[in-house]
Design an enzyme around this catalytic site. Structure first.
Site, short mmCIF file in Angstrom:
data_model
loop_
_atom_site.label_atom_id
_atom_site.label_comp_id
_atom_site.label_asym_id
_atom_site.label_seq_id
_atom_site.Cartn_x
_atom_site.Cartn_y
_atom_site.Cartn_z
N GLU A 45 0.86 -1.28 0.03
CA GLU A 45 -0.13 -0.01 -0.16
C GLU A 45 0.89 1.31 0.12
OE1 GLU A 45 -1.59 3.27 2.17
OE2 GLU A 45 -0.57 1.83 3.41
N ASP A 49 0.98 3.85 -3.28
CA ASP A 49 0.40 5.24 -3.09
C ASP A 49 1.28 6.22 -3.80
OD1 ASP A 49 -0.93 7.39 -1.76
OD2 ASP A 49 0.84 7.69 -0.87
N ASP A 118 -6.74 1.06 0.56
CA ASP A 118 -5.57 0.65 0.73
C ASP A 118 -5.10 -0.57 0.05
OD1 ASP A 118 -4.99 2.43 2.54
OD2 ASP A 118 -5.16 1.21 4.43
N GLU A 121 -4.23 0.49 -3.68
CA GLU A 121 -2.92 0.79 -3.64
C GLU A 121 -2.15 -0.24 -3.93
OE1 GLU A 121 -3.71 5.40 -1.81
OE2 GLU A 121 -2.89 3.92 -0.68
#
Length: 228
Positions: A45, A49, A118, A121
Site C-alpha cells: 500500500e 500510493d 489501501d 493501492e
C-alpha cells in the site's frame, strides 16, 4: 503459487495477468490475516500510493499544459485521495477478494472505505513489481478511466474548501459532529453536522464518517456561496 478462481476473475476484471501470482495474494491480504508465513498488504500500500501519485501527476501535467501548479494540485488530490481509490475498488469488486480476519469480516471490512482504498493501492504496487512502471501506469489509467479527464478544474475536496472559506473570514476551522449513528456494526450509517462558529451548519448522511463529513461540508459551502 496459483491464483484461486476468484483472484483470476479479479485479475481479468482489471485486465492484468500476473507473472508472480504471490504479489496479488499479498495485495489483497489485510493485516488481520497476516502471520509469520503470510505477508499483509501494508508495505505494498505504501509503494502503490507513490506509484499512483506519479502516474496521476504525469497524466495531469501532460493533459493540460497551460495549467498552473495551483490548478493542478487540487485535481491531483481529487484523483489520489482515499475516497477515489475506494470508488475504483468498488467498481472492480475488489472487496469480494479481500482476505480478512474474522473480526474484520464480521464488521463489514469488505465495504470499508479505508480497507478498499489501501488494497487498491496495494494492487497497483503488485502490478508495478510484477511488470514495471509502464504496466502499472497502464493499469491506473485504465481503472481510473474518465476520472482523469473529467476531474473538476477546481477539485478541492469540500472540507478543504469550507476551511478556506472560514479562514478567509477569520473564523476558526469548521467542526464536524456525529449527530446520529444507525445500522448494524458491519454496515453503519453516520449523520454528521458541519458547524461554523458563526452559527451556520449543515448535516449529511453516508456510510462512513469521512463521506458524511465531505457531504456536509459540500452542502454547507454550496449554501454559503449561494449555489443552491
Amino acid at each position: 503459487m496459483k491464483l484461486s478462481s476468484e483472484l483470476k476473475a479479479f485479475a481479468g476484471r482489471i485486465g492484468y495477468t500476473f507473472k508472480r501470482p504471490e504479489l496479488l495474494h499479498r495485495a489483497v491480504t489485510h493485516s488481520s490475516m497476516s502471520s509469520p508465513t503470510r505477508d499483509d498488504n501494508q508495505r505494498l500500500e505504501f509503494l502503490g500510493d507513490r506509484v499512483l501519485g506519479l502516474v496521476m501527476a504525469e497524466a495531469l501535467f501532460m493533459a493540460d499544459t497551460a495549467a498552473t501548479e495551483g490548478q493542478l494540485a487540487p485535481r491531483f488530490n481529487a484523483l489520489v485521495r482515499k475516497e477515489t481509490c475506494a470508488d475504483v475498488a468498488r467498481e472492480f469488486d475488489l472487496g469480494a477478494v479481500l482476505k480478512l480476519g474474522r473480526s474484520e469480516m464480521l464488521s463489514g471490512g469488505r465495504r470499508k472505505e479505508a480497507l478498499l482504498a489501501d488494497a487498491m493501492e496495494a494492487v497497483i504496487a503488485a502490478v508495478y513489481l510484477d511488470g514495471g512502471f509502464e504496466a502499472a501506469k497502464a493499469l491506473v489509467l485504465r481503472l481510473w478511466g474518465k476520472r482523469v479527464t473529467a476531474v473538476d478544474a477546481d477539485a478541492r475536496d469540500a472540507k478543504t474548501a469550507l476551511q478556506e472559506w472560514a479562514q478567509a473570514r477569520k473564523l476558526p476551522p469548521p467542526k464536524y459532529v456525529v449527530v446520529e449513528r444507525t445500522g448494524p456494526d458491519h454496515a453503519p450509517v453516520f449523520t454528521i453536522e458541519a458547524r461554523l462558529e458563526n452559527g451556520e451548519s449543515q448535516s449529511a448522511t453516508a456510510n462512513s464518517k469521512r463521506q458524511a463529513e465531505q457531504a456536509a461540508a459540500k452542502l454547507l459551502l454550496a449554501r454559503l456561496e449561494g449555489t443552491t
